[in-house]
Design a protein around this motif. Sequence first.
Motif, PDB file in Angstrom:
ATOM      1  N   ALA A  55       0.858  -1.187   0.000  1.00  0.00           N
ATOM      2  CA  ALA A  55       0.000   0.000   0.000  1.00  0.00           C
ATOM      3  C   ALA A  55       0.889   1.231   0.000  1.00  0.00           C
ATOM      4  O   ALA A  55       2.077   1.151   0.336  1.00  0.00           O
ATOM      5  CB  ALA A  55      -0.909   0.005   1.231  1.00  0.00           C
ATOM      6  N   ASN A  85      -3.178  -0.146   6.217  1.00  0.00           N
ATOM      7  CA  ASN A  85      -2.374  -0.518   5.058  1.00  0.00           C
ATOM      8  C   ASN A  85      -1.970  -1.990   5.078  1.00  0.00           C
ATOM      9  O   ASN A  85      -1.845  -2.610   4.027  1.00  0.00           O
ATOM     10  CB  ASN A  85      -1.154   0.399   4.947  1.00  0.00           C
ATOM     11  CG  ASN A  85      -1.539   1.773   4.441  1.00  0.00           C
ATOM     12  OD1 ASN A  85      -2.447   1.909   3.633  1.00  0.00           O
ATOM     13  ND2 ASN A  85      -0.856   2.791   4.922  1.00  0.00           N
ATOM     14  N   LYS A  93       2.638  -0.597   4.112  1.00  0.00           N
ATOM     15  CA  LYS A  93       3.430   0.508   3.557  1.00  0.00           C
ATOM     16  C   LYS A  93       4.915   0.386   3.881  1.00  0.00           C
ATOM     17  O   LYS A  93       5.696   1.290   3.615  1.00  0.00           O
ATOM     18  CB  LYS A  93       2.884   1.842   4.054  1.00  0.00           C
ATOM     19  CG  LYS A  93       2.904   2.038   5.558  1.00  0.00           C
ATOM     20  CD  LYS A  93       2.252   3.363   5.911  1.00  0.00           C
ATOM     21  CE  LYS A  93       2.183   3.587   7.413  1.00  0.00           C
ATOM     22  NZ  LYS A  93       1.545   4.872   7.716  1.00  0.00           N
ATOM     23  N   ARG A 118       1.017   1.148  -4.695  1.00  0.00           N
ATOM     24  CA  ARG A 118      -0.267   0.448  -4.535  1.00  0.00           C
ATOM     25  C   ARG A 118      -0.240  -0.778  -5.441  1.00  0.00           C
ATOM     26  O   ARG A 118      -0.708  -0.741  -6.565  1.00  0.00           O
ATOM     27  CB  ARG A 118      -1.423   1.373  -4.925  1.00  0.00           C
ATOM     28  CG  ARG A 118      -1.612   2.547  -4.017  1.00  0.00           C
ATOM     29  CD  ARG A 118      -2.898   3.294  -4.306  1.00  0.00           C
ATOM     30  NE  ARG A 118      -3.022   3.758  -5.675  1.00  0.00           N
ATOM     31  CZ  ARG A 118      -2.807   5.011  -6.079  1.00  0.00           C
ATOM     32  NH1 ARG A 118      -2.434   5.932  -5.218  1.00  0.00           N
ATOM     33  NH2 ARG A 118      -2.970   5.343  -7.338  1.00  0.00           N
TER      34      ARG A 118
END
Length: 188
Positions: free
Chosen positions: A118, A127, A159, A176
């Motif tokens: 993410a 995330n 992330k 992403r």
Amino acid sequence: MRPIPLILLLASLLSACATGNDPSRSRQIAQSGALKVHPGLLGQEVPSELQPATPVVAAAETGEKPMRMDEEGLRTQRSVYFDLDQAAIKADYDPILQAHARYLASHPQTRVRIEGHADERGSSGYNERLGLKRAQSVRATLLGHGAGSTQVTVKTWGKRKPKLLGRNEEAWAENRRADVIYEQDAGK
């Protein structure tokens, strides 16, 4: 004599300027002989010398690179990109996931790990869950196209492992994603 409305006068002046012989407004192509047009544009069969060496899937409308469908494509096209806060796979990625699934089905000893990612926006917990959903979506698609359930595992990074550092849309879009990681692959 009736006065000419100002709008008509301006319109005629603008059209006169636009149709003038301004060389910067038109370009001529020097060509001798008959104009040659690609047969595919005319609905005709395209000779093999004019066809691309490998089939290419149309790029996503977001400007992503075309996906190659040959053996090299299986080695290089291993990332699936997602829209913001989404885990649904875009239709553009289905052909490449089908190719990976076909490869896995024909090489039962091969194992892949799908790693979900993410971008940096959002909490770490959010995330992590989003990365997991993205990895699970890719796994489900591979299984749906014939890969074995024991061949595909998932992992989320949320992330924590950005592909591109930055605080802009380009970096966020690159992060992403879900990556197909070949763990055991004697055939490649």
